[in-house]
Design an enzyme around this catalytic site. Structure first.
Site, short mmCIF file in Angstrom:
data_model
loop_
_atom_site.label_atom_id
_atom_site.label_comp_id
_atom_site.label_asym_id
_atom_site.label_seq_id
_atom_site.Cartn_x
_atom_site.Cartn_y
_atom_site.Cartn_z
N SER A 102 0.84 -1.19 0.00
CA SER A 102 0.00 0.00 0.00
C SER A 102 0.87 1.24 0.00
CB SER A 102 -0.91 -0.02 1.23
OG SER A 102 -0.53 0.98 2.14
N LYS A 103 0.38 2.29 -0.67
CA LYS A 103 1.23 3.47 -0.80
C LYS A 103 1.39 4.18 0.53
CE LYS A 103 -2.41 6.26 -2.89
NZ LYS A 103 -2.85 6.77 -4.16
N ARG A 104 0.50 3.94 1.47
CA ARG A 104 0.64 4.57 2.78
C ARG A 104 1.71 3.88 3.63
NH1 ARG A 104 -4.10 5.96 1.23
NH2 ARG A 104 -4.85 3.83 1.23
#
Ligand code: GLU
Length: 469
Positions: free
Chosen positions: A234-236
């Protein structure tokens, strides 16, 4: 039939490594089948799209080997709004869709506390279009939808378990599910190779293909990419942007080789193989459907191998962005006029065998181009223990008296200085290395000193000695 595949990213953020993997798989499949690769930018989510993300996708694809101009497109989903609306209208006109004015709360009140899909309340109410009325697809009550998937066999979905899903919102705008199908139809797509997360959409989409009277594509849902905790990247949480890897100094060849190993392997006991082998041997049907682990450590090791395999002049060229800085890469700590290409060329082969990503070139060579080395205080404390002052004095005297300033003479000289003090070469090197380069680790010391030159070496050793008083 000419095979036509497409890669259809949404420009809503940095370009994800998982997207790059799907793009490459599409690219190779098209090439193997003598087909066409189409790029379609799915830009209909106006609130989340930004033009710079689109540019980011084009340049990331270019970097990874899918060059601008070598594929069809980019097409933009937003340009096909007329086709999307026309398809919604056709489905309504043909009785395959109906208007519905139920709110989510209405449905919930009827079906119980948890929303478990639409209950078909408006199916036969005969509502016409109107403000706030969504258009729903009338899913068949019977039968099953069999999806032909090159990776997953024939997943089968019972139609009665598929709710009457929305195809156009209350304001008349078609939703993604429909727009995506209509675009694939308009663009003559024969094979949809995309991420596994879209698999739940697939039976609904295939029903739309059927209802619109066009033969559905062959599907291939490639496995989700996960981190070491088996969580979806996930980009987070994870480093997922292809650009971030590029700016850190991953080579495109290493990156695309690694990406293709997510869920697949070439023949024999090999992983690092030329791209031509991957293009030849890759088989979509061989892709393992289980989640694929994106192992950054392994990628780093791969990259190191790719770096070592470069001809040295290519390595020197590849390092340039980190030696100067670019729009996205921070400039090095030295001033441009302090950089000496000849000195860099002299140490480049030494650095090439030691770094795993190109950005690591900077801390390895900065001592050559800075007036004073950047002293790492922890390294200083570690190296400048008892005896360091005496050793530096002796090294200054012995190096100063050297007839020939070359790595070999420097080494034997320091070896002798160390031996007189009962020190092995490694121990004797530490204070000299920190005094000259500022660090405890780095390129081979004596070659470094040779390139740095007598005067600058002695100046730094004296400066360190002064600090030890
Ligand atoms: N735009 C979708 C995405 O970025 C792709 C949908 C598809 O490949 O069908 O996830």
């Amino acid at each position: 039939m000419t095979v036509r595949v497409r890669f259809a990213p949404s420009p809503t953020g940095m370009f994800h490594v998982g997207g790059a993997r799907s793009a490459l798989q599409n690219w190779i499949y098209a090439k193997q089948q003598g087909g066409v690769f189409v790029l379609r930018i799915e830009d209909t989510d106006a609130a989340r799209n930004k033009p710079e993300w689109t540019e980011g996708i084009l340049s990331a694809l270019d970097w990874i080997g899918i060059a601008r101009g070598s594929y069809e497109g980019p097409y933009f989903q937003s340009s096909y709004a007329g086709e999307h609306r026309a398809a919604a209208q056709r489905l309504y006109d043909g009785g395959r869709a109906y208007y519905c004015d139920c709110t989510r709360e209405d449905v919930q009140a009827r079906t119980g506390s948890q929303y478990q899909g639409y209950d078909g309340f408006c199916r036969d109410r005969g509502l016409g279009p109107g403000e706030g009325r969504a258009l729903r697809f009338r899913t068949p009550d019977e039968g099953a939808t069999v999806v032909v998937d090159l990776i997953r066999g024939e997943p089968t979905f019972e139609n009665k378990l598929i709710e009457d899903f929305v195809i156009a919102r209350g304001d008349g705008s078609p939703v993604f599910l429909l727009a995506n199908v209509v675009d694939d139809m308009t663009m003559g797509i024969t094979h949809v190779i995309r991420a596994e997360e879209h698999l739940p959409n697939t039976p609904k989409q295939q029903l739309l293909w059927d209802a619109l009277g066009v033969k559905p594509p062959i599907w291939a849902h490639v496995p989700v990419v996960v981190n070491e905790k088996r969580q979806k990247l996930s980009k987070r949480r994870d480093k997922v942007a292809l650009e971030a890897y590029k700016d850190e100094g991953y080579l495109a060849d290493a990156m695309r080789n690694y990406l293709m190993l997510l869920g697949w392997a070439p023949s024999g006991d090999r992983e690092i193989v030329p791209w031509s082998v991957i293009e030849e041997e890759f088989r979509l049907a061989e892709v393992n459907p289980s989640p694929a682990f994106f192992d950054e450590k392994k990628l780093r090791a791969f990259n190191g191998e790719y770096i070592r395999a470069l001809p040295v002049e290519e390595f020197v060229a590849a390092c340039q962005p980190w030696l100067t800085g670019t729009e996205t890469i921070a400039p090095p700590p030295w001033q441009p006029e302090e950089f000496d290409p000849a000195a860099f060329a002299a140490v480049a082969p030494l650095a090439q065998t030691r770094i795993a990503v190109l950005s690591e070139i900077v801390p390895n060579v900065d001592f050559l181009f800075l007036a004073d080395p950047l002293i790492d205080e922890a390294a200083w404390a570690k190296a400048m223990k008892e005896g360091a002052a005496d050793l530096l004095d002796a090294a200054i005297a012995a190096f100063g008296a050297l007839e020939s300033w070359d790595a070999e003479s420097l080494k034997s000289t320091l070896e002798a200085v160390g031996a007189e003090r009962g020190l092995k070469l490694g121990k004797a090197q530490a204070p000299v290395r920190v005094a000259v380069t500022g660090r405890t680790v780095g390129l081979p010391l004596f070659e470094s000193l040779e390139v740095l030159g007598r005067e600058r070496t002695l100046t730094r050793l004296r400066a360190a000695r002064v600090r030890l008083v």
